[in-house]
Design a protein around this motif. Structure first.
Motif, short mmCIF file in Angstrom:
data_model
loop_
_atom_site.label_atom_id
_atom_site.label_comp_id
_atom_site.label_asym_id
_atom_site.label_seq_id
_atom_site.Cartn_x
_atom_site.Cartn_y
_atom_site.Cartn_z
N PRO A 156 0.82 -1.22 0.00
CA PRO A 156 0.00 0.00 0.00
C PRO A 156 0.86 1.26 0.00
N ASP A 157 0.24 2.38 -0.40
CA ASP A 157 0.92 3.67 -0.29
C ASP A 157 1.22 3.92 1.18
N GLY A 158 2.36 4.55 1.45
CA GLY A 158 2.75 4.82 2.82
C GLY A 158 3.32 3.63 3.55
N PHE A 159 3.57 2.54 2.83
CA PHE A 159 4.12 1.33 3.46
C PHE A 159 5.45 1.63 4.14
N GLN A 160 5.65 1.04 5.31
CA GLN A 160 6.97 1.01 5.94
C GLN A 160 7.03 -0.17 6.89
N GLU B 98 10.66 -5.90 10.13
CA GLU B 98 9.69 -6.86 9.65
C GLU B 98 8.38 -6.19 9.26
N ALA B 99 7.57 -6.89 8.46
CA ALA B 99 6.27 -6.37 8.05
C ALA B 99 5.41 -7.52 7.54
N ILE B 100 4.08 -7.33 7.63
CA ILE B 100 3.10 -8.29 7.11
C ILE B 100 2.21 -7.57 6.11
N VAL B 101 1.95 -8.21 4.99
CA VAL B 101 0.96 -7.74 4.01
C VAL B 101 -0.03 -8.88 3.79
N TYR B 102 -1.32 -8.59 3.96
CA TYR B 102 -2.36 -9.62 3.88
C TYR B 102 -3.51 -9.10 3.04
N GLN B 103 -3.91 -9.89 2.05
CA GLN B 103 -5.02 -9.52 1.16
C GLN B 103 -6.14 -10.54 1.36
N PRO B 104 -7.13 -10.23 2.20
CA PRO B 104 -8.18 -11.21 2.50
C PRO B 104 -8.96 -11.68 1.28
N SER B 105 -9.15 -10.82 0.27
CA SER B 105 -9.95 -11.20 -0.88
C SER B 105 -9.32 -12.34 -1.68
N THR B 106 -8.00 -12.46 -1.64
CA THR B 106 -7.31 -13.54 -2.35
C THR B 106 -6.76 -14.60 -1.40
N MET C 212 13.55 -5.58 5.77
CA MET C 212 12.97 -4.87 4.63
C MET C 212 13.36 -3.40 4.65
N GLU C 213 13.70 -2.89 3.50
CA GLU C 213 14.12 -1.49 3.37
C GLU C 213 14.02 -1.05 1.92
N LYS C 214 14.04 0.25 1.70
CA LYS C 214 14.10 0.76 0.34
C LYS C 214 15.47 0.48 -0.25
N SER C 215 15.49 0.11 -1.53
CA SER C 215 16.76 -0.22 -2.18
C SER C 215 17.48 1.01 -2.68
N GLY C 216 16.76 2.15 -2.77
CA GLY C 216 17.33 3.35 -3.36
C GLY C 216 17.07 3.45 -4.86
N ARG C 217 16.39 2.43 -5.40
CA ARG C 217 16.05 2.44 -6.82
C ARG C 217 14.55 2.68 -6.98
N LYS C 218 14.13 2.87 -8.21
CA LYS C 218 12.72 2.99 -8.55
C LYS C 218 12.29 1.76 -9.34
N THR C 219 10.99 1.48 -9.32
CA THR C 219 10.42 0.40 -10.11
C THR C 219 9.03 0.82 -10.55
N VAL C 220 8.39 0.01 -11.37
CA VAL C 220 7.06 0.33 -11.89
C VAL C 220 6.07 -0.70 -11.37
N ASN C 221 4.93 -0.23 -10.84
CA ASN C 221 3.94 -1.16 -10.31
C ASN C 221 2.97 -1.62 -11.38
N SER C 222 1.95 -2.38 -10.98
CA SER C 222 1.06 -3.03 -11.94
C SER C 222 0.15 -2.07 -12.69
N VAL C 223 0.05 -0.82 -12.25
CA VAL C 223 -0.77 0.16 -12.98
C VAL C 223 0.11 1.21 -13.65
N GLY C 224 1.41 0.91 -13.77
CA GLY C 224 2.30 1.78 -14.52
C GLY C 224 2.88 2.95 -13.76
N GLN C 225 2.67 2.99 -12.44
CA GLN C 225 3.22 4.09 -11.64
C GLN C 225 4.67 3.80 -11.28
N THR C 226 5.51 4.82 -11.31
CA THR C 226 6.88 4.69 -10.85
C THR C 226 6.91 4.90 -9.33
#
Length: 348
Positions: free
Chosen positions: A114-118, A126-134, A143-157
């Motif tokens: 999600p946005d604002g994840f940390q 550590e962190a948990i991500v859970y999607q009940p619908s699936t 877990m940490e930021k790598s310092g790089r950028k990537t593109v998500n499933s809707v094309g956002q950087t």
């Protein structure tokens, strides 16, 4: 399910982040150790007296109190909606850019961060991500930021995240509450024992409800080396004493103990009732004897534990010693001396 509605794609204030009350056959199998009540006639382990004494001694010799990890060294829980964009989390380790492990990377190719994840503060991150619908569940360690950028499933950087270890459970409703060792010998999962982070976590929603209807996890400073008990799948213990407490050991308060007749803080009583019904299981080693509660990643008035009207009933609406979740305050009266260790349940 979530106690605060659906997760928005927009950043969510910590006090509004969805939590959940765990339910059998939705968050872990009803037959798992997570949701199985301990029968009154569950046999005591032959080492029970020695292990309970060792547990109390570890409390005395490590700060003199037990406590509950909340703001660090315990994971935040992100309950996400079915339309949350996904992104790859890189299986990569700080200081070792050449490290790769493809079986783990395959589990993290499409994570609905999600946005604002940390992740949590502290070295474990550590962190948990859970999607009940699936029914998909991910957990991460280091877990940490790598310092790089990537593109998500809707094309956002977006910022790229990486983690050192963890895993994915595809059908949380049928999970036994741990990551089984694979046929190839892979040992996934963020904890030292392979027990799922969520399986023994005390969620914010449960604490607001005032009742915990599942097993809880604890950590100890010392645990036995090279040997563990079910439901643990491995260990990071370093005590060479063959009669030391093994990770995976289950402690409980006997069913014939009248907890309502013991002078306890209400928060301690809530935990004691869970331990009596379902048990507390050694999940990891740590610097003190601790339980694990959902990390809110929030501060000030929005803090669900310490803020005004918060779970820990801080009289001034902010963190102070009078409401710390430790043995002198909100764990006051917890009957450590009445615990017993039960025989390990059969491997599932």
């Amino acid at each position: 399910m979530a106690d605060s509605g659906r997760t928005s794609r927009q950043s969510i204030d910590a006090k509004d982040r969805p939590s959940l009350i765990m339910a059998p056959d939705r968050e872990f199998s009803a037959a798992s150790y997570v949701h199985t009540k301990l029968p009154p006639d569950t046999p005591r382990d032959p080492h029970s007296e020695k292990w309970v004494a060792a547990l109390q001694n570890q409390i005395r010799t490590h700060y003199g109190i037990a406590s509950v990890n909340i703001d660090q060294y315990s994971p935040p829980l992100y309950v996400v909606s079915d339309d949350q964009p996904t992104v790859r989390v890189r299986a990569e380790r700080t200081g070792n850019a050449n490290w790769r492990f493809e079986p783990l990377q395959q589990q993290w190719e499409r994570v609905p961060l999600p946005d604002g994840f940390q992740p949590s503060s502290g070295s474990d991150k550590e962190a948990i991500v859970y999607q009940p619908s699936t029914a998909h569940y991910w957990e991460f360690w280091g877990m940490e930021k790598s310092g790089r950028k990537t593109v998500n499933s809707v094309g956002q950087t977006v910022d790229e995240w990486r983690a050192s270890w963890g895993g994915k459970i595809d059908k949380l409703a049928t999970s036994p509450g741990y990551f089984p060792t694979t046929d190839e010998g892979y040992k996934f999962g963020a904890t030292a024992t392979g027990l799922a982070l969520l399986a023994g976590l005390i969620t914010i929603a449960e604490q607001r409800h005032g009742e915990i209807d599942h097993a809880v996890h604890i950590a100890l400073p010392q645990a036995q080396r090279s040997r563990w008990a079910y439901p643990a799948q491995r260990t990071d213990g370093e005590d060479d004493d063959p009669e030391a407490i093994p990770e995976g050991a289950t402690f409980r308060i006997p069913s014939n103990v009248n907890l309502d007749g013991i002078d306890m803080d209400p928060y301690a009583a809530m935990l004691a009732h869970a331990v009596q019904r379902y048990g507390m299981i050694v999940r990891d080693t740590a610097g003190a004897v601790v339980f694990y509660a959902e990390n809110p990643l929030s501060k000030g008035a929005s803090h669900p534990y310490f803020g005004p009207g918060g779970i820990l009933r801080c009289p001034k609406g902010y963190a102070e010693a009078a409401c710390y979740p430790d043995g002198n305050n909100r764990l006051r009266g917890f009957p450590w001396h009445l615990l017993e260790a039960v025989q390990s349940r059969p491997q599932q």
